[in-house]
Design an enzyme around this catalytic site. Structure first.
Site, short mmCIF file in Angstrom:
data_model
loop_
_atom_site.label_atom_id
_atom_site.label_comp_id
_atom_site.label_asym_id
_atom_site.label_seq_id
_atom_site.Cartn_x
_atom_site.Cartn_y
_atom_site.Cartn_z
N ASP A 121 0.83 -1.21 0.00
CA ASP A 121 0.00 0.00 0.00
C ASP A 121 0.87 1.26 0.00
O ASP A 121 0.71 2.14 -0.85
CB ASP A 121 -0.89 0.05 1.26
CG ASP A 121 -2.19 -0.71 1.11
OD1 ASP A 121 -2.99 -0.32 0.27
OD2 ASP A 121 -2.39 -1.68 1.86
N GLU A 134 -4.33 7.39 0.84
CA GLU A 134 -4.97 6.83 2.03
C GLU A 134 -3.97 6.60 3.16
O GLU A 134 -4.28 6.82 4.33
CB GLU A 134 -5.64 5.49 1.68
CG GLU A 134 -6.22 4.80 2.91
CD GLU A 134 -6.81 3.44 2.60
OE1 GLU A 134 -7.41 2.87 3.53
OE2 GLU A 134 -6.67 2.94 1.48
N ASP A 183 -5.85 5.54 -3.85
CA ASP A 183 -6.03 4.40 -2.96
C ASP A 183 -5.16 3.30 -3.53
O ASP A 183 -5.51 2.65 -4.52
CB ASP A 183 -7.48 3.94 -2.89
CG ASP A 183 -7.71 2.94 -1.76
OD1 ASP A 183 -6.72 2.37 -1.27
OD2 ASP A 183 -8.87 2.73 -1.37
N ILE A 211 -4.12 0.23 -2.65
CA ILE A 211 -4.75 -1.09 -2.71
C ILE A 211 -6.08 -1.00 -1.98
O ILE A 211 -6.13 -0.97 -0.75
CB ILE A 211 -3.88 -2.19 -2.08
CG1 ILE A 211 -2.58 -2.39 -2.86
CG2 ILE A 211 -4.64 -3.53 -2.05
CD1 ILE A 211 -1.69 -3.48 -2.32
N ASP A 212 -7.16 -0.93 -2.74
CA ASP A 212 -8.49 -0.94 -2.14
C ASP A 212 -8.90 -2.40 -1.94
O ASP A 212 -8.62 -3.25 -2.79
CB ASP A 212 -9.49 -0.23 -3.06
CG ASP A 212 -10.85 -0.08 -2.40
OD1 ASP A 212 -10.91 0.47 -1.29
OD2 ASP A 212 -11.85 -0.52 -3.01
N THR A 236 -7.95 -4.16 1.01
CA THR A 236 -6.71 -4.74 1.51
C THR A 236 -6.94 -6.09 2.17
O THR A 236 -6.11 -7.00 2.04
CB THR A 236 -6.04 -3.78 2.52
OG1 THR A 236 -6.00 -2.47 1.97
CG2 THR A 236 -4.64 -4.22 2.85
N ASP A 283 -11.45 6.57 -2.32
CA ASP A 283 -12.26 5.48 -2.84
C ASP A 283 -13.06 5.88 -4.08
O ASP A 283 -13.34 5.03 -4.93
CB ASP A 283 -13.26 4.99 -1.78
CG ASP A 283 -12.60 4.32 -0.60
OD1 ASP A 283 -11.77 3.42 -0.83
OD2 ASP A 283 -12.91 4.68 0.55
#
Length: 372
Positions: A57, A82, A158, A160-161, A163, A304
């Site tokens: 991330d 994020e 973002d 890695i949405d 996670t 997001d």
């Protein structure tokens, strides 16, 4: 405009580099276990009992910040993400993740996080500094206006949405074509560009690092992009899914959505799909696998929605403020104004959201909700 200054092309390549990093980190279970750290306090999403961040991330976020900031110095201070850049290694040392000017510098910093695992640090640094160009030979990447004011643009990332899905890797499929309930298919890299003065998202990238399974543990990306500027409107999201789902009306939701809201959709003859990942659910609307994604809770954030919203705008749709739209009985788009002293929760979509590709379907939804 020279390709090196085409922000869309740069972001597409950044998204593919991010996907490569995500796949490298995920391909080795021992490395993944080494990288995972649980979020606590203000960083955690209160919807979930456990929330995690990974080195992937943070590294993806900082890689995008480094590359875009180098080519577009006017935007460097407005690239937001994020994750915090701090990571604690197994020895309890708090380390700031930074991308160096060279592969050696980056590897040295990563080795400190990875408790001396030099091979892993070298492998990740190699991906960060690799020259990546996503194959768009079948697509027309539009030139952006020469007059585009980059100092008026900001970026939400973002890295890695979903996670938790990235960590678990387990997949559960639904009965709906193209919609996965949980698993690596739900993982997305989200990049959105917005205007400071208008708050409107204008460029979006949604990449699925695990979009195509080539063989066991080997994947390639699926990537969608869109541009919605006054003089340029373009996307690569033409879909043929209407035939697949015939005339079925499909809404996609979080499993925690309120039962009375779900009942409204059942009353309107919608079928209900449930899936992980805000980015993934928005992508299902973009790809026309679902008609609407509605979330009544304030559990998503600017990172997001900014990228998916720009793509939906390029398609003629949008992402709307749920509370304001229902109250006013008209679509009220989410805006991305910069932080103000009076807005302590400016990163959160605190009023929920409604994402649609076809805005006309909102009329019957507004009418139904106004009955109650």
């Amino acid at each position: 405009m020279a390709e090196s200054r085409n922000l869309l092309r740069v972001l597409i390549n950044c998204a593919e580099k991010a996907a490569n990093i995500a796949r490298v980190c995920r391909s080795n279970e021992d490395l993944l276990a080494l990288l995972v750290q649980e979020k606590t306090g203000a960083e955690a999403n209160q919807r979930f009992e456990h929330d995690f961040k990974t080195l992937a991330d943070v590294l993806i976020q900082e890689t995008i910040r480094h590359e875009v900031g180098h080519l577009f110095p006017e935007m460097r201070e407005a690239i937001l993400g994020e994750e915090s850049t701090h990571f604690t290694n197994k020895l309890g040392q708090k380390i700031t993740i930074a991308v160096g000017d060279t592969e050696v510098e980056t590897a040295k910093g990563l080795e400190a996080v990875l408790d001396g695992h030099r091979n892993a640090a070298d492998a990740l640094a190699a991906e960060v500094h690799r020259n990546v160009k996503y194959d768009t030979t079948l697509e027309d990447i539009p030139d952006l206006p020469q007059t585009l004011d980059y100092s008026n643009l900001g970026i939400w990332i973002d890295p890695i949405d979903a996670t938790a899905e990235y960590i678990s890797g387990d997949s559960i499929f639904t009965d709906f074509p193209g919609i996965t309930s949980t698993g690596l298919d739900c993982v997305t890299v989200l990049i959105g560009v917005y205007e400071h003065d208008s708050g409107v998202p204008v460029i979006g990238i949604v990449s699925q690092p695990f979009g195509h399974k080539l063989e066991e543990r080997v994947y390639s990306s699926s990537l969608n992009w869109g541009v919605c500027l006054p003089s340029v409107k373009a996307h690569n999201c033409n879909s043929d899914t209407d035939g697949r789902r015939a005339n079925r009306k499909i809404g996609i939701f979080s499993t925690s959505e309120q039962s009375e809201i779900l009942q409204h959709f059942l009353d309107l003859n919608y079928e209900l799909a449930f899936s992980a990942g805000a980015g993934h659910k928005a992508l299902k609307v973009i790809s026309n696998d679902a008609d609407i994604y509605l979330l009544s809770k304030g559990s998503t954030f600017r990172w997001d929605t900014c990228g998916p919203q720009a793509i939906l705008r390029a398609l003629g749709g949008d992402v709307f403020d749920y509370v304001a739209s229902i109250k006013q009985q008209l679509p009220v788009p989410i805006k991305y104004f910069d932080k103000s002293e009076s807005d302590s929760d400016w990163k959160r979509n605190s009023n929920g959201l409604i994402a649609v590709r076809d805005i006309t379907i909102l009329n019957e939804i507004f009418n139904k909700f106004s009955e109650n």
